[in-house]
Motif scaffolding. Sequence first.
Motif, PDB file in Angstrom:
ATOM      1  N   GLN A   1       5.473   4.973 -10.301  1.00 35.87           N
ATOM      2  CA  GLN A   1       6.657   5.446  -9.490  1.00 35.87           C
ATOM      3  C   GLN A   1       6.524   4.471  -8.285  1.00 35.87           C
ATOM      4  O   GLN A   1       7.726   4.184  -7.688  1.00 35.87           O
ATOM      5  N   GLU A   2       5.560   3.750  -7.871  1.00 35.17           N
ATOM      6  CA  GLU A   2       5.500   2.717  -6.843  1.00 35.17           C
ATOM      7  C   GLU A   2       6.409   1.603  -7.265  1.00 35.17           C
ATOM      8  O   GLU A   2       7.156   1.056  -6.577  1.00 35.17           O
TER       9      GLU A   2
ATOM     10  N   GLU B   1     -13.211  -2.060  -1.490  1.00 34.39           N
ATOM     11  CA  GLU B   1     -12.007  -1.051  -1.448  1.00 34.39           C
ATOM     12  C   GLU B   1     -10.962  -2.464  -1.214  1.00 34.39           C
ATOM     13  O   GLU B   1     -11.131  -3.326  -0.917  1.00 34.39           O
TER      14      GLU B   1
ATOM     15  N   PRO C   1      -9.101   3.182  -6.267  1.00 30.05           N
ATOM     16  CA  PRO C   1      -8.781   4.412  -5.485  1.00 30.05           C
ATOM     17  C   PRO C   1      -8.286   5.540  -6.583  1.00 30.05           C
ATOM     18  O   PRO C   1      -7.823   5.453  -7.512  1.00 30.05           O
ATOM     19  N   MET C   2      -8.619   6.863  -5.995  1.00 28.27           N
ATOM     20  CA  MET C   2      -8.409   8.030  -6.799  1.00 28.27           C
ATOM     21  C   MET C   2      -6.969   8.139  -7.085  1.00 28.27           C
ATOM     22  O   MET C   2      -6.423   8.711  -8.279  1.00 28.27           O
ATOM     23  N   SER C   3      -6.184   7.496  -5.976  1.00 30.37           N
ATOM     24  CA  SER C   3      -4.566   7.736  -6.278  1.00 30.37           C
ATOM     25  C   SER C   3      -3.978   6.828  -7.359  1.00 30.37           C
ATOM     26  O   SER C   3      -2.856   6.891  -7.640  1.00 30.37           O
ATOM     27  N   PHE C   4      -4.621   5.732  -7.618  1.00 32.59           N
ATOM     28  CA  PHE C   4      -4.413   4.763  -8.585  1.00 32.59           C
ATOM     29  C   PHE C   4      -4.371   5.187 -10.085  1.00 32.59           C
ATOM     30  O   PHE C   4      -4.928   4.886 -11.064  1.00 32.59           O
ATOM     31  N   THR C   5      -3.421   6.534 -10.318  1.00 31.67           N
ATOM     32  CA  THR C   5      -2.991   6.565 -11.518  1.00 31.67           C
ATOM     33  C   THR C   5      -1.922   5.806 -12.109  1.00 31.67           C
ATOM     34  O   THR C   5      -1.247   5.173 -11.731  1.00 31.67           O
TER      35      THR C   5
ATOM     36  N   GLU D   1       0.831   7.256 -13.442  1.00 29.41           N
ATOM     37  CA  GLU D   1       2.145   7.689 -12.724  1.00 29.41           C
ATOM     38  C   GLU D   1       2.428   7.411 -11.379  1.00 29.41           C
ATOM     39  O   GLU D   1       3.404   7.077 -11.203  1.00 29.41           O
ATOM     40  N   PHE D   2       1.432   7.199 -10.773  1.00 24.98           N
ATOM     41  CA  PHE D   2       1.396   6.870  -9.375  1.00 24.98           C
ATOM     42  C   PHE D   2       2.196   5.313  -9.274  1.00 24.98           C
ATOM     43  O   PHE D   2       2.984   5.040  -8.537  1.00 24.98           O
TER      44      PHE D   2
ATOM     45  N   ASN E   1       0.753  -1.258  -0.003  1.00 25.57           N
ATOM     46  CA  ASN E   1       0.127   0.102  -0.031  1.00 25.57           C
ATOM     47  C   ASN E   1       0.969   1.267  -0.075  1.00 25.57           C
ATOM     48  O   ASN E   1       0.534   2.056   0.707  1.00 25.57           O
ATOM     49  N   GLY E   2       1.895   1.226  -0.658  1.00 28.29           N
ATOM     50  CA  GLY E   2       2.722   2.493  -0.885  1.00 28.29           C
ATOM     51  C   GLY E   2       3.769   2.524   0.042  1.00 28.29           C
ATOM     52  O   GLY E   2       4.827   3.300  -0.255  1.00 28.29           O
TER      53      GLY E   2
END
Length: 277
Positions: free
Chosen positions: A72-73, A107, A62-66, A68-69, A5-6
């Motif tokens: 980078q992870e 989720e 999730p909104m963060s699941f772009t 680019e994101f 999870n990051g």
Amino acid sequence: MLNYNGELLDEKEVLLSTNNRAFKYGDGLFETIKSTKSKVIFWEDHYFRLMASMRMLRMKIPMSFTLEFLEQEILKTIATQNEASFYRVRLTVYRKDGGFYTPETNEIDFLIECSPLNYQTKNVYAVDVYKDFYNYSGLLSTVKTTNRMLNTLASIYAQENELDNCVLINENKGVVEVANGNIFILIGKTVKTPALTEGCIKGIIRKKVIEIIQKNPEYTIEETIISPFEIQKADEVFITNAIIGIQPVTQFKKKNFNTAFSEKITQSLRLLEITSS
């Protein structure tokens, strides 16, 4: 190090509960990805397949699941590894704990694992048909869920019979794929691969190989129904996945194959890996 999870954690620090839905119900999916230290190969294709699969499985993205994101992870996780030319990355997404067949939430959690990649294609590669169980046709079979029991059993069968791989067939006795990738056959100037309606995974390298052949006026490509008997009649056979790229098949039952065409496609694929964004 693993990416949970990051957060980068030592393998011993990542504790999955006994209520993990991927463990209990196979309620998860994954992408196996080839990468360098600075570039995730064919990342856009992997990303959009992941998004489509999550939507199909009714997972909340999730909104963060772009794009680019997640890229980078992945690269952040690779940076913790020993130096290598290529890395094998597995990105697993699964529904959060809770519920029985009906989940308490849609989720998700995600886990990124990576390791140096040392795979080399084999000069001799024998396959045969796995007949004990079927890979049922249908849309769900095209998704890389964490339920890989059929692939596991076929791989055990291959090991027990001194084979390198097994061809999976569906309920109609049509060829679907192999235990760890898609399959192509060459007959004359026609290249055939099982259609997605046969139940095969929407392979990233499958897609790239189809695109390569479509640009070559000398050959035609067909996504169609293939019988195991057609494999024996083929001039060449090869399998594809994101890690090996292209692996020529040299033997199916008692039939031996040439590898000139698959070697030519391999060169085109390698060039595509280098030039892809």
